[in-house]
Design an enzyme around this catalytic site. Structure first.
Site, PDB file in Angstrom:
ATOM      1  N   VAL A  97       2.957  -6.366   2.753  1.00 60.46           N
ATOM      2  CA  VAL A  97       3.458  -5.036   3.741  1.00 60.46           C
ATOM      3  C   VAL A  97       2.144  -3.985   3.909  1.00 60.46           C
ATOM      4  CG1 VAL A  97       5.681  -5.578   3.308  1.00 60.46           C
ATOM      5  CG2 VAL A  97       4.543  -4.036   1.701  1.00 60.46           C
ATOM      6  N   ASP A 105       0.917  -0.885  -0.068  1.00 56.87           N
ATOM      7  CA  ASP A 105       0.015   0.094   0.189  1.00 56.87           C
ATOM      8  C   ASP A 105       0.928   1.180   0.004  1.00 56.87           C
ATOM      9  OD1 ASP A 105      -0.907   0.688   3.527  1.00 56.87           O
ATOM     10  OD2 ASP A 105       0.827  -0.549   2.604  1.00 56.87           O
TER      11      ASP A 105
HETATM   12  O1  RIB Z   1       2.032  -0.299  10.818  1.00 62.16           O
HETATM   13  C1  RIB Z   1       3.078  -0.191   9.840  1.00 62.16           C
HETATM   14  C2  RIB Z   1       2.338  -0.612   8.489  1.00 62.16           C
HETATM   15  O2  RIB Z   1       1.227   0.333   8.028  1.00 62.16           O
HETATM   16  C3  RIB Z   1       3.346  -0.324   7.406  1.00 62.16           C
HETATM   17  O3  RIB Z   1       3.258  -1.222   6.175  1.00 62.16           O
HETATM   18  C4  RIB Z   1       3.184   0.843   6.842  1.00 62.16           C
HETATM   19  O4  RIB Z   1       3.414   1.205   5.332  1.00 62.16           O
HETATM   20  C5  RIB Z   1       1.621   1.141   6.952  1.00 62.16           C
HETATM   21  O5  RIB Z   1       1.077   0.400   5.816  1.00 62.16           O
HETATM   22 CA    CA Z   2       2.857  -0.465   4.142  1.00 61.52          CA
END
Ligand code: RIB
Ligand code: CA
Length: 330
Positions: A137, A10
């Site tokens: 992620v 994201d």
């Molecule tokens: O909590 C951290 C996560 O939330 C990471 O993946 C950051 O990019 C946000 O998406």
């Molecule tokens: Ca992320």
């Protein structure tokens, strides 16, 4: 053997750093990238991902697939934020700094593929030899939707490495939950119940692998476009965390959450204090909605372990990997 991975992102600032490293480390064979709603709406996370792929001059070998626009369920629930974007609250870190709408790169001249992320993920996994690792992620919406759409992929996933969750730490979005899980709690629970081998890279681990101004300067000196982007984004994250948590919170730097998950895909020993345990997500609609609950009891009532949960990380090994990978690319 190079490690085949699919990334689900994201993009956001730390996703962008993770993507640069995944496209720069010769040990990684990046099969493709799926974007999802999370830090920003999916049109922006897709655009940012394309910008990073182009910055790494990887557009011939790495294709981008646009993913889900909304979480599976929680959008329908009141009080959980608008479509996964952190509701603007005075107390929250100003997310327009930690994750600005555009990463600091030119608008992309390339486009995402026509095929949706969910469709492509299913097709790639089914036609594979079962040797692909999914590195997620962002919110787990795409992966959960793919599992629901075609459960045959479950036996074809070698491992899922997830940046998400927290045991002793929560995120910026709530006192109880880490952002990726908070954004789509039901998706995380679906993945947890799949039976796939899962390694969790939670906030407990990522906060042990911070990078600061010193590292940003060393990286900038490498002089490549990729290194400049990583250095700029570390600086951006420091500014954002300083806005939200105050200067003392960034004395040793800031976590680069998603990059640690990529590092763990090829250097699992970067994760420390890894516990096999049972993990679920609180799906109640109360204050703990989206909290990851790990069972640290060692008793007869514990459910079977379904994750390897890292409580720590080897900062030196992580930082050295980032530096070496970017320097080798120079
Ligand atoms: O909590 C951290 C996560 O939330 C990471 O993946 C950051 O990019 C946000 O998406
Ligand atoms: Ca992320």
């Amino acid at each position: 053997m190079r490690k085949k991975i699919i990334m689900d992102v994201d993009t956001g600032s730390d996703d962008a750093i993770a993507l640069v490293l995944a496209m720069s480390d010769p040990e990684i064979d990046l099969q493709g990238v799926c974007s999802v709603n999370g830090n920003l709406e999916v049109s922006l996370t897709t655009d940012n991902t394309l910008r990073v792929v182009e910055c790494c001059r990887a557009q011939e070998r790495v294709k981008v697939y646009r993913g889900c626009e909304y979480p599976l369920v929680c959008t329908l629930q009141k009080g959980t934020g608008q479509y996964g974007v952190i509701p603007k609250r005075e107390s929250a870190v100003s997310d327009t700094v930690v994750h600005r709408k555009q990463v600091p790169l030119p608008a992309p001249s390339i486009q995402a593929q026509e095929e949706s992320a969910v469709s492509w993920m299913i097709r790639m996994l089914l036609q594979s030899d079962g040797d692909i690792t999914v590195v997620a992620v962002g919110p787990l919406t795409n992966l959960a939707a793919a599992m629901r759409a075609d459960a045959r992929i479950i036996d074809k996933i070698q491992e899922i490495i997830i940046m998400g969750g927290g045991h002793k730490r929560s995120g910026l979005c709530s006192a109880a939950a880490e952002f990726n899980v908070w954004c789509d709690p039901e998706a995380m629970e679906i993945v947890l119940q799949s039976g796939c081998p899962i390694t969790m890279v939670p906030l407990d681990a990522t906060y042990h692998a911070k990078m600061g101004e010193e590292e940003a300067k060393r990286i900038a000196a490498i002089g490549t476009p990729e290194a400049k982007l990583v250095s700029d984004l570390i600086g951006q994250r420091i500014e954002g965390y300083r806005n939200g948590y105050g200067a003392e919170a960034v004395t040793e730097g800031v976590p680069v959450h998603d990059a640690l998950a990529v590092c763990a895909a090829i250097h699992p020993q970067v994760l420390q204090d890894v516990k096999r345990c049972n993990m679920h997500v609180d799906l109640g609609k109360g204050y703990a909605y989206g909290r990851t609950v790990i069972d640290t009891r060692d008793c007869e009532y514990s459910e079977a372990a379904n994750v390897s949960f890292a409580m720590g990380a080897d900062r030196e090994r992580f930082v050295n990997w980032v530096m070496d990978t970017l320097e080798k690319k120079a």
